[in-house]
Design a protein around this motif. Structure first.
Motif, PDB file in Angstrom:
ATOM      1  N   THR A   1       1.104  -1.173  -0.001  1.00  0.00           N
ATOM      2  CA  THR A   1       0.084   0.236   0.037  1.00  0.00           C
ATOM      3  C   THR A   1       0.810   1.337   0.004  1.00  0.00           C
ATOM      4  O   THR A   1       0.508   2.295  -0.380  1.00  0.00           O
ATOM      5  CB  THR A   1      -0.908  -0.051   1.368  1.00  0.00           C
ATOM      6  OG1 THR A   1      -0.253   0.015   2.308  1.00  0.00           O
ATOM      7  CG2 THR A   1      -2.046  -1.232   1.317  1.00  0.00           C
ATOM      8  N   ALA A   2       2.217   1.177   0.521  1.00  0.00           N
ATOM      9  CA  ALA A   2       2.926   2.361   0.431  1.00  0.00           C
ATOM     10  C   ALA A   2       3.318   2.612  -1.026  1.00  0.00           C
ATOM     11  O   ALA A   2       3.383   3.703  -1.436  1.00  0.00           O
ATOM     12  CB  ALA A   2       4.170   2.082   1.051  1.00  0.00           C
ATOM     13  N   GLY A   3       3.482   1.351  -1.873  1.00  0.00           N
ATOM     14  CA  GLY A   3       3.643   1.655  -3.310  1.00  0.00           C
ATOM     15  C   GLY A   3       2.598   2.406  -4.001  1.00  0.00           C
ATOM     16  O   GLY A   3       2.713   3.262  -4.659  1.00  0.00           O
ATOM     17  N   VAL A   4       1.401   1.671  -3.728  1.00  0.00           N
ATOM     18  CA  VAL A   4       0.041   2.288  -4.427  1.00  0.00           C
ATOM     19  C   VAL A   4      -0.119   3.744  -3.907  1.00  0.00           C
ATOM     20  O   VAL A   4      -0.258   4.600  -4.549  1.00  0.00           O
ATOM     21  CB  VAL A   4      -1.053   1.591  -3.850  1.00  0.00           C
ATOM     22  CG1 VAL A   4      -2.376   2.158  -4.143  1.00  0.00           C
ATOM     23  CG2 VAL A   4      -0.950   0.098  -4.247  1.00  0.00           C
ATOM     24  N   GLY A   5       0.114   4.100  -2.674  1.00  0.00           N
ATOM     25  CA  GLY A   5       0.121   5.322  -2.040  1.00  0.00           C
ATOM     26  C   GLY A   5       0.787   6.533  -2.926  1.00  0.00           C
ATOM     27  O   GLY A   5       0.660   7.604  -2.992  1.00  0.00           O
ATOM     28  N   ALA A   6       2.251   6.098  -2.843  1.00  0.00           N
ATOM     29  CA  ALA A   6       3.300   6.605  -3.761  1.00  0.00           C
ATOM     30  C   ALA A   6       2.969   7.123  -5.136  1.00  0.00           C
ATOM     31  O   ALA A   6       2.929   8.233  -5.502  1.00  0.00           O
ATOM     32  CB  ALA A   6       4.645   5.973  -3.782  1.00  0.00           C
TER      33      ALA A   6
ATOM     34  N   ILE B   1       8.144  -5.700  -3.273  1.00  0.00           N
ATOM     35  CA  ILE B   1       6.889  -5.558  -3.077  1.00  0.00           C
ATOM     36  C   ILE B   1       6.322  -4.064  -3.174  1.00  0.00           C
ATOM     37  O   ILE B   1       5.051  -3.734  -3.803  1.00  0.00           O
ATOM     38  CB  ILE B   1       6.598  -6.183  -1.633  1.00  0.00           C
ATOM     39  CG1 ILE B   1       6.793  -7.526  -1.584  1.00  0.00           C
ATOM     40  CG2 ILE B   1       5.149  -5.793  -1.354  1.00  0.00           C
ATOM     41  CD1 ILE B   1       6.590  -8.046  -0.113  1.00  0.00           C
ATOM     42  N   MET B   2       7.099  -3.078  -2.550  1.00  0.00           N
ATOM     43  CA  MET B   2       6.556  -1.722  -2.816  1.00  0.00           C
ATOM     44  C   MET B   2       6.596  -1.511  -4.171  1.00  0.00           C
ATOM     45  O   MET B   2       5.651  -0.537  -4.616  1.00  0.00           O
ATOM     46  CB  MET B   2       7.499  -0.807  -1.855  1.00  0.00           C
ATOM     47  CG  MET B   2       7.137   0.545  -1.897  1.00  0.00           C
ATOM     48  SD  MET B   2       8.300   1.453  -0.865  1.00  0.00           S
ATOM     49  CE  MET B   2       7.950   0.980   0.859  1.00  0.00           C
ATOM     50  N   LEU B   3       7.624  -1.922  -4.974  1.00  0.00           N
ATOM     51  CA  LEU B   3       7.331  -1.540  -6.295  1.00  0.00           C
ATOM     52  C   LEU B   3       6.271  -2.189  -7.110  1.00  0.00           C
ATOM     53  O   LEU B   3       5.873  -1.420  -7.934  1.00  0.00           O
ATOM     54  CB  LEU B   3       9.032  -1.930  -6.751  1.00  0.00           C
ATOM     55  CG  LEU B   3       8.852  -1.933  -8.769  1.00  0.00           C
ATOM     56  CD1 LEU B   3       8.992  -0.476  -9.125  1.00  0.00           C
ATOM     57  CD2 LEU B   3      10.251  -2.626  -9.265  1.00  0.00           C
ATOM     58  N   LEU B   4       5.955  -3.091  -6.718  1.00  0.00           N
ATOM     59  CA  LEU B   4       4.712  -3.947  -7.395  1.00  0.00           C
ATOM     60  C   LEU B   4       3.614  -3.130  -6.979  1.00  0.00           C
ATOM     61  O   LEU B   4       2.691  -2.682  -7.715  1.00  0.00           O
ATOM     62  CB  LEU B   4       4.507  -5.419  -6.943  1.00  0.00           C
ATOM     63  CG  LEU B   4       3.243  -6.146  -7.064  1.00  0.00           C
ATOM     64  CD1 LEU B   4       3.323  -6.428  -8.547  1.00  0.00           C
ATOM     65  CD2 LEU B   4       3.206  -7.466  -6.579  1.00  0.00           C
ATOM     66  N   GLY B   5       3.425  -2.511  -5.791  1.00  0.00           N
ATOM     67  CA  GLY B   5       2.410  -1.746  -5.334  1.00  0.00           C
ATOM     68  C   GLY B   5       2.378  -0.601  -6.212  1.00  0.00           C
ATOM     69  O   GLY B   5       1.289   0.049  -6.852  1.00  0.00           O
ATOM     70  N   PHE B   6       3.572   0.027  -6.379  1.00  0.00           N
ATOM     71  CA  PHE B   6       3.404   1.332  -7.509  1.00  0.00           C
ATOM     72  C   PHE B   6       3.022   1.156  -8.707  1.00  0.00           C
ATOM     73  O   PHE B   6       2.378   1.715  -9.339  1.00  0.00           O
ATOM     74  CB  PHE B   6       5.157   2.045  -7.327  1.00  0.00           C
ATOM     75  CG  PHE B   6       5.175   3.097  -8.020  1.00  0.00           C
ATOM     76  CD1 PHE B   6       4.969   4.345  -7.488  1.00  0.00           C
ATOM     77  CD2 PHE B   6       5.498   3.109  -9.549  1.00  0.00           C
ATOM     78  CE1 PHE B   6       5.174   5.541  -7.996  1.00  0.00           C
ATOM     79  CE2 PHE B   6       5.530   4.257 -10.224  1.00  0.00           C
ATOM     80  CZ  PHE B   6       5.607   5.544  -9.305  1.00  0.00           C
ATOM     81  N   ALA B   7       3.725  -0.079  -9.345  1.00  0.00           N
ATOM     82  CA  ALA B   7       3.171  -0.471 -10.664  1.00  0.00           C
ATOM     83  C   ALA B   7       1.723  -0.770 -10.676  1.00  0.00           C
ATOM     84  O   ALA B   7       1.067  -0.560 -11.979  1.00  0.00           O
ATOM     85  CB  ALA B   7       3.888  -1.869 -11.067  1.00  0.00           C
ATOM     86  N   MET B   8       1.181  -1.192  -9.642  1.00  0.00           N
ATOM     87  CA  MET B   8      -0.517  -1.402  -9.757  1.00  0.00           C
ATOM     88  C   MET B   8      -1.175  -0.116  -9.671  1.00  0.00           C
ATOM     89  O   MET B   8      -2.522  -0.055  -9.848  1.00  0.00           O
ATOM     90  CB  MET B   8      -0.778  -2.475  -8.588  1.00  0.00           C
ATOM     91  CG  MET B   8      -0.396  -3.863  -8.814  1.00  0.00           C
ATOM     92  SD  MET B   8      -0.491  -4.837  -7.041  1.00  0.00           S
ATOM     93  CE  MET B   8      -2.422  -5.230  -7.406  1.00  0.00           C
ATOM     94  N   GLY B   9      -0.460   0.956  -8.922  1.00  0.00           N
ATOM     95  CA  GLY B   9      -1.184   2.360  -8.966  1.00  0.00           C
ATOM     96  C   GLY B   9      -2.023   2.703 -10.049  1.00  0.00           C
ATOM     97  O   GLY B   9      -3.315   3.097  -9.859  1.00  0.00           O
TER      98      GLY B   9
END
Length: 412
Positions: free
Chosen positions: A87-92, A215-223
């Motif tokens: 979720t930190a990645g998505v939030g970014a 995992i954070m990068l994955l969240g960012f990529a899903m953003g």
């Protein structure tokens, strides 16, 4: 059914930027709800560290000494750190999408990452020990891992967006090969638990950079897909089932994915416990697939409208809006309650050990009474008290953040 209820996005577009932002916030509220849910679960494990008698002497996942309830109490909290990283990645990405440049995003991630690492070194030491003395172990835990991952993400966001998801998936699937690669020992800080002496202090790092940054990068990529609403409940359920199927296949093969193979036990319950008893320190591929699979299934439930009761959603969303504030508060509160319990149980004698690091946090077991700690029932009661006390404080702070736009509030 009204036009507004059938086409909320179109109505928001017609009403202007403020309405569009409100509509987007409502549609993406499940992200805060997911974060709030795992934060409630997380508090259970930290309360157990401070309160539970067995936490002072044994691992809750040691099948030779644990019980099914104790194992489950610890095991369910495995989802927390991966959910925070994701979720930190998505939030970014969502922060970047609000008119910021890539340079602004990169700068924010670096500053935010350094801030989290500083909090781990100073504020969290006070929460763990009520002291910053270097005689106590220096624990580089979740905030350190998230902060370091943000700094790495600050560099990776400059790559073409199409590369990000494949890169994250490749790292997650292939990083166990570092254990057998010729350069494995030289890069151990990336993928192994580290315990080193630094200027006389014992530094413990159970969260190496891999796979947390991936995992954070994955969240960012899903953003982008999350922001556009392209990931439906069915999509998240599919992702969850794929991840869990991968976990089951690897775990059954028992050849790749986790450094600790499983074996059948004397009973079906303990065999199941052995099967899901994956390695968190450092996080194995099996651990990552299992936890991400469960997180995606939780997202599938939360993204639906209606889903959970609105009151439950509201509580979780409040907690999820102020995750760092909650994180700091609940640690201090759990430690304070544990100190009060020790004073109530042992009286003045407790003053001789209560400000010593607890054995569960690397302190000397011989400094504490042999029966120090309490049973699981007390752990669960204290957990509920901690969450109940944190909620109104988080509600107040969430309202402060909503009213004010001061830059420093984004760091809390």
């Amino acid at each position: 059914m009204s036009i507004a209820s059938r086409h909320p996005g179109a109505v928001a577009e017609a009403q202007g930027p403020a309405a569009r932002e409100a509509s987007a916030n409502a549609r993406l509220g499940w992200i805060d709800q997911l974060r709030g849910l795992v934060m409630v679960i997380m508090a259970l494990d930290h309360v157990r560290d401070f309160v539970h008698r067995v936490a002072m002497s044994a691992l809750p996942t040691d099948l030779a000494t644990t019980t099914p309830l104790l194992f489950a109490t610890r095991w369910i909290t495995h989802v927390c750190a991966p959910a925070f990283a994701l979720t930190a990645g998505v939030g970014a990405f969502l922060w970047w999408s609000r008119g910021r440049s890539r340079a602004q995003l990169s700068g924010f991630l670096v500053s935010r990452g350094l801030w989290l690492m500083l909090l781990e070194l100073v504020v969290m030491r006070l929460a763990y020990y009520f002291s910053v003395s270097l005689q106590s172990p220096v624990l580089l835990l979740v905030l350190w891992a998230l902060g370091l991952s943000m700094i790495v993400l600050a560099a990776l966001v400059w790559l073409p967006r199409a590369w990000l998801a494949p890169l994250a998936i490749a790292i997650l699937l292939l990083h166990p090969l570092l254990d057998i690669a010729p350069f494995g020992a030289g890069m151990s800080f990336l993928h192994e638990v580290g315990i080193v002496q630094f200027f006389g202090a014992t530094v413990v790092s159970p969260y190496p950079l891999i796979p947390w940054a991936a995992i954070m990068l994955l969240g960012f990529a899903m953003g982008p897909a999350i922001q556009a609403g392209r990931l439906s409940a069915r999509s998240f359920a599919g992702l969850g089932l794929i991840a869990l199927a991968g976990f089951v296949a690897l775990r059954l093969a028992n050849l790749y994915g986790d450094p600790a193979p499983w074996s059948p036990q004397a009973s079906p319950v303990y065999s199941l416990m052995a099967f899901v008893n994956v390695t968190k320190y450092p996080a194995s591929l099996d651990f990552t697939l299992l936890t991400l699979g469960l997180i995606f299934l939780l997202a599938a439930v939360l993204v639906r409208t209606p889903g959970w009761p609105s009151a439950v959603r509201g509580v979780l969303e409040v907690l999820g809006r102020v995750p760092l504030f909650y994180y700091l508060l609940h640690f201090f509160l759990a430690h304070l309650i544990a100190t009060g319990l020790a004073l109530a149980t042992y009286g003045a004698q407790a003053l001789s050990f209560v400000f010593t690091p607890y054995p569960s946090l690397g302190g000397p077991k011989e400094a504490f009474p042999a029966d120090f700690g309490h049973g699981l029932l007390t752990v669960y009661v204290v957990w509920l008290v901690v969450v109940a006390v944190c909620y109104p404080a988080c509600l107040w702070f969430a309202k402060v953040k909503a009213r004010r736009r001061a830059w420093w509030l984004s760091y809390l």
